[in-house]
Write a protein that holds these residues in place. Structure first.
Motif, PDB file in Angstrom:
ATOM      1  N   GLY A  33       0.811  -1.205   0.000  1.00 11.42           N
ATOM      2  CA  GLY A  33       0.000   0.000   0.000  1.00 11.42           C
ATOM      3  C   GLY A  33       0.846   1.256   0.000  1.00 11.42           C
ATOM      4  N   ARG A  37       0.870   1.587   4.138  1.00  9.60           N
ATOM      5  CA  ARG A  37      -0.266   1.709   5.057  1.00  9.60           C
ATOM      6  C   ARG A  37      -0.974   0.374   5.290  1.00  9.60           C
ATOM      7  NH1 ARG A  37      -4.415   5.227   1.242  1.00  9.60           N
ATOM      8  NH2 ARG A  37      -4.823   3.610  -0.330  1.00  9.60           N
ATOM      9  N   ASN A  38      -0.948  -0.529   4.283  1.00 10.52           N
ATOM     10  CA  ASN A  38      -1.574  -1.837   4.491  1.00 10.52           C
ATOM     11  C   ASN A  38      -0.797  -2.661   5.514  1.00 10.52           C
ATOM     12  OD1 ASN A  38      -3.453  -1.129   2.560  1.00 10.52           O
ATOM     13  ND2 ASN A  38      -2.526  -2.343   0.924  1.00 10.52           N
ATOM     14  N   ARG A  41      -1.535  -1.355   8.937  1.00 10.27           N
ATOM     15  CA  ARG A  41      -2.844  -1.787   9.443  1.00 10.27           C
ATOM     16  C   ARG A  41      -2.760  -3.205  10.009  1.00 10.27           C
ATOM     17  NH1 ARG A  41      -7.625   0.667   8.607  1.00 10.27           N
ATOM     18  NH2 ARG A  41      -9.539  -0.497   9.045  1.00 10.27           N
ATOM     19  N   LYS A  45      -3.433  -4.284  13.895  1.00 10.56           N
ATOM     20  CA  LYS A  45      -4.505  -5.231  14.225  1.00 10.56           C
ATOM     21  C   LYS A  45      -3.984  -6.488  14.912  1.00 10.56           C
ATOM     22  CE  LYS A  45      -8.201  -3.279  12.207  1.00 10.56           C
ATOM     23  NZ  LYS A  45      -9.529  -3.091  12.842  1.00 10.56           N
ATOM     24  N   GLU A  87      -8.074  -3.189  -0.306  1.00  8.55           N
ATOM     25  CA  GLU A  87      -8.432  -2.003   0.452  1.00  8.55           C
ATOM     26  C   GLU A  87      -8.458  -2.351   1.933  1.00  8.55           C
ATOM     27  OE1 GLU A  87     -12.162  -0.779  -1.153  1.00  8.55           O
ATOM     28  OE2 GLU A  87     -11.320  -0.220  -3.103  1.00  8.55           O
ATOM     29  N   SER A  88      -8.631  -1.325   2.773  1.00 11.18           N
ATOM     30  CA  SER A  88      -8.595  -1.546   4.217  1.00 11.18           C
ATOM     31  C   SER A  88      -9.658  -2.554   4.651  1.00 11.18           C
ATOM     32  CB  SER A  88      -8.787  -0.219   4.957  1.00 11.18           C
ATOM     33  OG  SER A  88     -10.021   0.390   4.601  1.00 11.18           O
ATOM     34  N   ILE A  91      -8.476  -6.069   4.160  1.00 15.32           N
ATOM     35  CA  ILE A  91      -7.538  -6.481   5.210  1.00 15.32           C
ATOM     36  C   ILE A  91      -8.295  -6.876   6.463  1.00 15.32           C
ATOM     37  CG2 ILE A  91      -5.650  -5.683   6.701  1.00 15.32           C
ATOM     38  CD1 ILE A  91      -4.879  -3.755   4.390  1.00 15.32           C
ATOM     39  N   ASP A  92      -9.261  -6.045   6.861  1.00 20.44           N
ATOM     40  CA  ASP A  92     -10.055  -6.340   8.064  1.00 20.44           C
ATOM     41  C   ASP A  92     -10.803  -7.658   7.909  1.00 20.44           C
ATOM     42  OD1 ASP A  92      -9.152  -3.961   9.066  1.00 20.44           O
ATOM     43  OD2 ASP A  92     -11.001  -2.841   8.665  1.00 20.44           O
TER      44      ASP A  92
END
Length: 338
Positions: A33, A37-38, A41, A45, A87-88, A91-92
């Motif tokens: 990212g 940023r990925n 994240r 988490k 995208e975020s 990932i979640d």
């Protein structure tokens, strides 16, 4: 597919380390990212540290967290290899669902493509929709498997969004002829009579979330054309009286604001070849004091009827801003104390 090696520490008190090597550096850039940023994240988490070295990622942390990070990174890379973005929310979803691809149990040949490899994917005209939690995955499976399904839980858990997505998918596949979306036009502070315009102008603001969901899955011009042709209907619950809804995918949103009589009326509209979904949040009842919620009564009376599924969501299933989940948990904790 990346290759990975998990290395236990020589010192029992040290952290585990996993080395993942990726064959395509361009896909690795997308995996990391913008400004990594990925990776940040995933670190936040799972409580791990991820270091990039050329076409390799090194993950440091506790054994279980490192293994989970490995699974997430590998799943996301496979997603990129298939030509899809990360995208975020993706990932979640991978973190929440643990990369599990358990069989869905749905055997219909036309639907197997949506559940390939155990992953639940809903195809619409504009996007591919994927559940982000196990509860959402089970909910979507039940929407395809049962003629009547309930989705009950707090705001932001995707109850209505996923129901409309399934409805659009079934409509595009020719499984139903119409989509009918409804809500009780219950006043929550403001009064309908004070709003300008005719009846449609007065009730449309209450129906806007349903329009928003449709526009996410179908081009705007197609939505307008289908509404004009009455192949998509968006109407207040009161307009359902006296109708038999055959060969339709029917969604009743905000069902906690339907009275017991309205709920019985709506449920008995179910016709041949139709699917019906009832969604609601028991904590947001706007009915006058002393008026029983039809959602509560339906939940109590229909629990043991075969082919009716009840699907429950919690703050853990919220897919909006992370603060929304925290806010819901705070209110639930306060209610538990009173």
């Amino acid at each position: 597919m990346p290759t990975s090696i998990l290395t236990p520490p020589a010192d029992p008190n040290a952290l585990f380390q996993a080395l993942l090597e990726f064959p395509d550096n361009r896909l690795l850039i997308d995996l990391c990212g913008e400004y990594d940023r990925n990776l940040a994240r995933i670190e936040q988490k799972l409580g791990v540290q991820i270091v990039r070295r050329g076409n390799q990622l090194v993950v440091h942390g506790e054994e279980s967290a490192v293994k989970e990070a490995q699974d997430v990174l590998e799943s996301l890379y496979v997603r990129l290899e298939a030509g899809r973005d990360v995208e975020s929310g993706d990932i979640d979803r991978e973190i929440c669902m643990g990369g599990s691809d358990a069989e869905t149990g749905i055997q219909d040949g036309d639907q197997l493509e949506m559940f390939r490899g155990g992953k639940v994917e809903i195809k619409t005209r504009k996007k591919l929709v994927e559940p982000r939690t196990d509860a959402q995955k089970t909910y979507v499976q039940n929407l395809f498997a049962n003629e009547l399904a309930f989705g009950i839980g707090p705001a932001g858990t995707g109850k209505t969004y996923l129901a409309v997505a399934v409805g659009v998918s079934m409509f595009l596949n020719g499984d139903v002829d119409r989509i009918i979306l409804s809500r009780p036009a219950v006043e929550a502070g403001e009064r309908l009579g004070f709003l300008p315009g005719d009846m449609k102008d007065k009730v449309d603001p209450y129906m806007q979330p349903l329009y928003d969901a449709l526009n996410d899955f179908l081009p705007g011009k197609q939505v307008a054309k289908l509404i004009e042709e009455k192949r998509i209907e968006i109407a207040p619950l009161a307009f359902m009286r006296g109708r038999t809804l055959a060969n339709a995918f029917v969604v009743l949103d905000e069902a906690q604001n339907a009275t017991s009589m309205q709920m019985k009326m709506f449920l008995t509209r179910l016709g041949e070849g139709s699917r019906m979904v009832i969604t609601g949040d028991r904590s947001q009842v706007d009915l006058p004091r002393g008026v029983s919620s039809g959602l509560h009564d339906a939940e109590r009376l229909l629990q043991n009827i075969p082919s009716i599924s009840f699907n429950y969501f919690t703050a853990k299933d919220v897919v909006r801003h992370p603060l929304v989940a925290a806010i819901i948990e705070a209110y639930e904790a306060e209610e538990a104390r009173t």
